[in-house]
Motif scaffolding. Structure first.
Motif: not given
Length: 560
Positions: A534-556
């Motif tokens: 579960a910890e590994g999945v959550f760390e992957g989520m943190l990276q994916q959050r950053l990826r989506l923010k960078a690629n899609l310029q989403l509001s936070e």
């Protein structure tokens, strides 16, 4: 030897770096930044001093540090800021490159003198390949004697300038005269080299435009292959098997599976022609037509197939793979040549009447498919622009062959199969948990018992279509409405960590859904890999959050 020294003397180096401020070290170049925030790569982040200072100024930072103990101290320092840490190093930056980010700023501070001369040209090339258009690369150069524990090499601004000319990046004129060492070390002095990328710099987008718009097409197959690869790069980056300087390798079975999911509604539901005339399709054999009674979501990545259904789906994937290699992969060529852009190789696969999970390992059994790195990164970074261009051209082709349908029908046929928001499975899980205990809202920690609740897509559905179990969270109606289509801020997601982990452990782990949960995470989350925790999945989520923010310029969203 150098990394070992930083590990062994981590506290010493941490204290040394923290004795200076960000402004003392970097005041000469920081005013050059045109943007007030963006995505930063801090290579050799050390104590986290610079990463923290940039995060406090509104930047999102990926901090790279190969020394475990020094990285641990840096993680503690930046624990409550928008800084992600990664174990990686120059010249390869192999873990960073798996993420397919483009950075507005890359900082290489007090690192270059540790690189052997034979590695520097490659390192510089890899760094510039990670820059976003108009992105800035800052390299600080240390001159003077080193010490006995760390390996130092002579460095020069002229060498960097020669690399910059080869990579078509623009040097920024000298900022000021070389400066003295802030730690007052004798005979040590510093200078700063700054470079900017004027545009995309890879040639990927013109190549894609050629294939989409200009290339000859006897069917929709070339467009189908491009869209298949865009879908994998954007929605399932965890399926990558290997990445080199030139190629990204994915399971051939994944290409076949996504191909089937694209063509299933077009051919089986809407009966839309995919080539002129009345001939059939090379991929659509008996097993493809047996999928008529299923929805594409029934055989998406991560799903478990029964012993009755599995052979049908696997044979359909095998037929699709053979047709892809024979036709679009072979005939999609570089502009002005007959040289194929993509490469692939199939493997013989034994298909038995037994249950199968459509995970990364299963899909890799069909063989491998190779995509040029520059195109893969373009698929990942620009999916929200590239895919509509493919769809528009696809509609143009179909309407030229069959004019009897309206544009709405063409659009419906080309809608991605996960184009509907579905939270029913997780809503049922919440109901079951509420029967025997309490469930907390992920975002507010309020009890959901006895009140109206929602199932929230952690990463907003409207911008990134993903119904995976790990992405669906119990929430109050108020929190879900307030969050709407925004991306949770890094700090908010970190605060929610214990509630997220508790939800997974109670509702998913140890149940029949556990294998699906991890298989979906393995496909969708960058750098998750084989760490099925579960910890590994959550760390992957943190990276994916950053990826989506960078690629899609989403509001936070900062919470309620």
């Amino acid at each position: 030897m150098t990394v070992a020294s930083y590990n062994h003397n981590a506290q010493h180096f941490f204290d040394q770096y923290q004795s200076l401020t960000f402004e003392q070290v970097h005041s000469d170049w920081f005013p050059l930044l045109e943007k007030q925030n963006g995505l930063v790569l801090d290579v050799g982040a050390g104590s986290g001093r610079d990463a923290l200072a940039l995060a406090e100024r509104g930047w999102d930072v990926l901090a790279v540090e190969p020394a475990l103990e020094l990285r641990r101290l840096g993680e503690e320092l930046t624990a409550h800021s928008s800084v992600q840490w990664l174990a990686d190093s120059l010249p390869d930056l192999s873990e960073v490159r798996k993420l397919s980010y483009r950075f507005d700023l890359i900082l290489v501070s007090a690192v270059w003198m540790h690189l052997a001369p034979s590695s520097r040209e490659r390192a510089f090339r890899i760094l510039t390949e990670q820059l976003a258009p108009a992105g800035m690369l800052v390299i600080t150069l240390r001159h003077g004697p080193g010490d006995s524990d760390r390996q130092f090499f002579e460095v020069s601004r002229a060498e960097l300038d020669s690399f910059a000319r080869q990579r078509a990046v623009m040097p920024v004129p000298a900022l000021q005269a070389p400066r003295a060492d802030e730690l007052k070390r004798q005979d040590v002095w510093w200078e700063t080299a700054v470079y900017k990328l004027p545009d995309d710099g890879t040639g990927a987008l013109p190549t894609l435009r050629h294939v989409i718009v200009n290339d000859n097409k006897a069917s929709t197959y070339k467009l189908g292959l491009l869209r298949t690869l865009v879908r994998i790069a954007d929605g399932a980056p965890g399926l990558v098997l290997n990445r080199t300087d030139d190629w990204v390798e994915v399971p051939l079975g994944a290409v076949g599976l996504f191909w089937i999911m694209l063509y299933h509604p077009l051919v089986l539901r809407h009966q839309l022609r995919q080539s002129p005339g009345k001939l059939g399709y090379g991929f659509a054999k008996d097993d493809f037509f047996k999928l008529q009674k299923f929805a594409p979501l029934d055989f998406r990545v991560g799903m478990s197939l029964s012993a009755e259904v599995a052979p049908i789906v696997l044979r359909a994937i095998r037929d699709a793979c053979a047709n892809i290699l024979k036709n679009p992969a072979h005939f999609t060529t570089w502009p002005g040549s007959n040289r194929p852009i993509f490469e692939g190789g199939s493997q013989r696969i034994a298909i038995k009447s037994e249950s199968v999970r459509l995970d990364k390992a299963t899909l890799a059994r069909f063989g491998t498919f190779r995509v040029p790195v520059m195109l893969w990164d373009a698929f990942s970074r620009y999916a929200c622009w590239v895919e509509p261009a493919i769809v528009n051209e696809w509609i143009g082709l179909m309407s030229s062959w069959e004019v009897r349908y309206s544009m709405d029908v063409y659009h419906q046929g080309l809608q991605w199969v996960e184009g509907r928001r579905d939270t029913s499975t997780v809503r049922h899980m919440v109901d079951l948990q509420l029967q025997t205990g309490n469930v907390e809202c992920i975002w507010t920690a309020k009890s959901l018992k006895g009140r109206r609740f929602e199932v929230d897509h952690c990463f907003p559905w409207s911008r990134w279509n993903n119904n995976d179990l790990w992405n669906l969270m119990p929430a109050t109606h108020t929190a879900n409405a307030a969050k709407s289509e925004k991306l949770p801020a890094d700090s908010l997601l970190r605060q929610a960590r214990p509630r997220v982990l508790s939800w997974w452990e109670r509702a998913i782990l140890g149940t029949e859904r556990e294998a699906q949960f991890f298989s979906e995470a393995e496909a969708a989350l960058p750098l998750f890999g084989q760490e099925r925790t579960a910890e590994g999945v959550f760390e992957g989520m943190l990276q994916q959050r950053l990826r989506l923010k960078a690629n899609l310029q989403l509001s936070e969203w900062l919470g309620v």
